[in-house]
Design a protein around this motif. Structure first.
Motif, PDB file in Angstrom:
ATOM      1  N   THR A 288       0.832  -1.211   0.000  1.00  0.00           N
ATOM      2  CA  THR A 288       0.000   0.000   0.000  1.00  0.00           C
ATOM      3  C   THR A 288       0.866   1.262   0.000  1.00  0.00           C
ATOM      4  OG1 THR A 288      -0.241  -0.143   2.403  1.00  0.00           O
ATOM      5  CG2 THR A 288      -2.018  -1.059   1.061  1.00  0.00           C
TER       6      THR A 288
ATOM      7  N   ASP B  30      -0.281  -0.115 -10.754  1.00  0.00           N
ATOM      8  CA  ASP B  30      -1.052  -1.321 -11.037  1.00  0.00           C
ATOM      9  C   ASP B  30      -0.821  -2.358  -9.943  1.00  0.00           C
ATOM     10  OD1 ASP B  30      -2.437  -3.432 -12.097  1.00  0.00           O
ATOM     11  OD2 ASP B  30      -1.080  -3.757 -13.783  1.00  0.00           O
ATOM     12  N   PRO B  31      -1.771  -2.527  -9.026  1.00  0.00           N
ATOM     13  CA  PRO B  31      -1.567  -3.482  -7.923  1.00  0.00           C
ATOM     14  C   PRO B  31      -1.421  -4.932  -8.381  1.00  0.00           C
ATOM     15  CG  PRO B  31      -3.799  -2.631  -7.876  1.00  0.00           C
ATOM     16  CD  PRO B  31      -3.065  -1.862  -8.933  1.00  0.00           C
ATOM     17  N   TRP B  32      -1.809  -5.205  -9.637  1.00  0.00           N
ATOM     18  CA  TRP B  32      -1.664  -6.571 -10.140  1.00  0.00           C
ATOM     19  C   TRP B  32      -0.196  -6.978 -10.222  1.00  0.00           C
ATOM     20  CZ3 TRP B  32      -5.380  -9.830  -9.903  1.00  0.00           C
ATOM     21  CH2 TRP B  32      -6.703  -9.402  -9.989  1.00  0.00           C
TER      22      TRP B  32
ATOM     23  N   THR C 229       0.792  -9.387  -7.638  1.00  0.00           N
ATOM     24  CA  THR C 229       0.232 -10.735  -7.727  1.00  0.00           C
ATOM     25  C   THR C 229       1.042 -11.655  -8.636  1.00  0.00           C
ATOM     26  OG1 THR C 229      -1.227 -10.233  -9.592  1.00  0.00           O
ATOM     27  CG2 THR C 229      -2.097  -9.825  -7.370  1.00  0.00           C
TER      28      THR C 229
ATOM     29  N   ILE D 138      -4.106  -9.721  -2.883  1.00  0.00           N
ATOM     30  CA  ILE D 138      -5.555  -9.869  -3.088  1.00  0.00           C
ATOM     31  C   ILE D 138      -6.318  -9.631  -1.783  1.00  0.00           C
ATOM     32  CG2 ILE D 138      -7.356 -11.571  -3.628  1.00  0.00           C
ATOM     33  CD1 ILE D 138      -5.424 -12.646  -5.801  1.00  0.00           C
TER      34      ILE D 138
ATOM     35  N   TRP E  74      -6.922  -2.121  -3.766  1.00  0.00           N
ATOM     36  CA  TRP E  74      -7.953  -2.174  -4.789  1.00  0.00           C
ATOM     37  C   TRP E  74      -8.951  -1.030  -4.692  1.00  0.00           C
ATOM     38  CZ3 TRP E  74      -5.837  -5.368  -7.924  1.00  0.00           C
ATOM     39  CH2 TRP E  74      -5.026  -6.387  -7.416  1.00  0.00           C
ATOM     40  N   SER E  75      -8.845  -0.214  -3.654  1.00  0.00           N
ATOM     41  CA  SER E  75      -9.783   0.897  -3.504  1.00  0.00           C
ATOM     42  C   SER E  75      -9.241   2.191  -4.086  1.00  0.00           C
ATOM     43  CB  SER E  75     -10.126   1.080  -2.018  1.00  0.00           C
ATOM     44  OG  SER E  75      -8.948   1.409  -1.293  1.00  0.00           O
TER      45      SER E  75
END
Length: 103
Positions: free
Chosen positions: A71, A79-81, A84, A95, A101-102
Protein backbone atom coordinates in the motif's frame (compact mmCIF):
# COMPACT_ATOMS: atom_id res chain seq x y z
CA UNK A 1 71.46 -35.83 -41.10
CA UNK A 2 74.12 -38.14 -42.26
CA UNK A 3 72.78 -41.17 -44.15
CA UNK A 4 74.08 -43.49 -41.45
CA UNK A 5 71.98 -41.74 -38.76
CA UNK A 6 68.69 -41.84 -40.68
CA UNK A 7 67.71 -45.37 -39.53
CA UNK A 8 68.47 -44.39 -35.93
CA UNK A 9 66.31 -41.26 -36.23
CA UNK A 10 63.51 -43.21 -37.93
CA UNK A 11 63.49 -45.67 -35.05
CA UNK A 12 62.19 -42.89 -32.78
CA UNK A 13 59.26 -41.93 -35.02
CA UNK A 14 56.95 -44.81 -33.93
CA UNK A 15 57.70 -44.07 -30.27
CA UNK A 16 56.91 -40.40 -30.79
CA UNK A 17 53.71 -41.29 -32.68
CA UNK A 18 52.67 -43.60 -29.85
CA UNK A 19 53.41 -40.91 -27.26
CA UNK A 20 51.43 -38.32 -29.22
CA UNK A 21 48.49 -40.71 -29.53
CA UNK A 22 48.63 -41.44 -25.81
CA UNK A 23 48.79 -37.75 -24.94
CA UNK A 24 45.90 -36.94 -27.28
CA UNK A 25 43.79 -39.66 -25.64
CA UNK A 26 44.65 -38.34 -22.18
CA UNK A 27 43.77 -34.78 -23.22
CA UNK A 28 40.44 -36.00 -24.59
CA UNK A 29 39.70 -37.91 -21.36
CA UNK A 30 40.58 -34.89 -19.24
CA UNK A 31 38.43 -32.59 -21.39
CA UNK A 32 35.47 -34.92 -20.89
CA UNK A 33 36.15 -34.98 -17.17
CA UNK A 34 36.40 -31.17 -17.14
CA UNK A 35 33.05 -30.87 -18.95
CA UNK A 36 31.48 -33.24 -16.46
CA UNK A 37 32.90 -31.29 -13.51
CA UNK A 38 31.72 -27.99 -14.99
CA UNK A 39 28.22 -29.40 -15.37
CA UNK A 40 28.32 -30.69 -11.78
CA UNK A 41 29.42 -27.25 -10.58
CA UNK A 42 26.67 -25.55 -12.57
CA UNK A 43 24.07 -27.92 -11.12
CA UNK A 44 25.33 -27.33 -7.58
CA UNK A 45 25.38 -23.55 -8.02
CA UNK A 46 21.78 -23.68 -9.22
CA UNK A 47 20.83 -25.93 -6.30
CA UNK A 48 22.63 -23.57 -3.89
CA UNK A 49 20.91 -20.48 -5.34
CA UNK A 50 17.47 -22.08 -4.99
CA UNK A 51 18.11 -23.11 -1.40
CA UNK A 52 19.63 -19.77 -0.40
CA UNK A 53 16.57 -17.99 -1.77
CA UNK A 54 14.39 -20.09 0.53
CA UNK A 55 16.28 -18.60 3.48
CA UNK A 56 15.55 -15.02 2.43
CA UNK A 57 14.21 -12.87 5.29
CA UNK A 58 11.54 -11.63 2.90
CA UNK A 59 9.97 -15.09 2.97
CA UNK A 60 9.50 -14.79 6.74
CA UNK A 61 8.04 -11.29 6.65
CA UNK A 62 4.59 -11.18 8.21
CA UNK A 63 1.75 -10.63 5.71
CA UNK A 64 0.72 -7.45 7.51
CA UNK A 65 4.09 -5.84 6.83
CA UNK A 66 4.02 -7.01 3.21
CA UNK A 67 0.57 -5.47 2.82
CA UNK A 68 1.87 -2.22 4.31
CA UNK A 69 4.75 -2.20 1.83
CA UNK A 70 2.33 -2.82 -1.03
CA UNK A 71 0.00 0.00 0.00
CA UNK A 72 2.93 2.37 0.60
CA UNK A 73 4.07 1.77 -2.96
CA UNK A 74 0.75 2.80 -4.54
CA UNK A 75 2.09 6.19 -5.74
CA UNK A 76 5.00 4.42 -7.48
CA UNK A 77 3.31 1.22 -8.61
CA UNK A 78 0.02 2.23 -10.18
CA UNK A 79 -1.05 -1.32 -11.04
CA UNK A 80 -1.57 -3.48 -7.92
CA UNK A 81 -1.66 -6.57 -10.14
CA UNK A 82 2.14 -6.31 -10.27
CA UNK A 83 2.31 -7.72 -6.74
CA UNK A 84 0.23 -10.74 -7.73
CA UNK A 85 2.83 -11.89 -10.26
CA UNK A 86 5.78 -12.31 -7.85
CA UNK A 87 4.82 -15.51 -6.05
CA UNK A 88 1.75 -17.23 -4.66
CA UNK A 89 2.28 -15.78 -1.18
CA UNK A 90 2.53 -12.22 -2.48
CA UNK A 91 -0.52 -12.83 -4.67
CA UNK A 92 -2.54 -13.95 -1.64
CA UNK A 93 -1.39 -10.95 0.43
CA UNK A 94 -2.08 -8.48 -2.39
CA UNK A 95 -5.56 -9.87 -3.09
CA UNK A 96 -6.35 -9.82 0.63
CA UNK A 97 -5.31 -6.14 0.95
CA UNK A 98 -8.40 -4.00 0.23
CA UNK A 99 -6.39 -0.75 0.27
CA UNK A 100 -4.68 -1.80 -2.97
CA UNK A 101 -7.95 -2.17 -4.79
CA UNK A 102 -9.78 0.90 -3.50
CA UNK A 103 -7.44 3.35 -5.25
Amino acid sequence: PEPSKIPFIRSFVPEIDASLTSIAAEISRLQEQLCSLQQDRSDLLDYQRKHKSMLSPLRRMPPEILAEIFTSSIPVVSDPWVWTHICSRWRAVAIATPALWSV
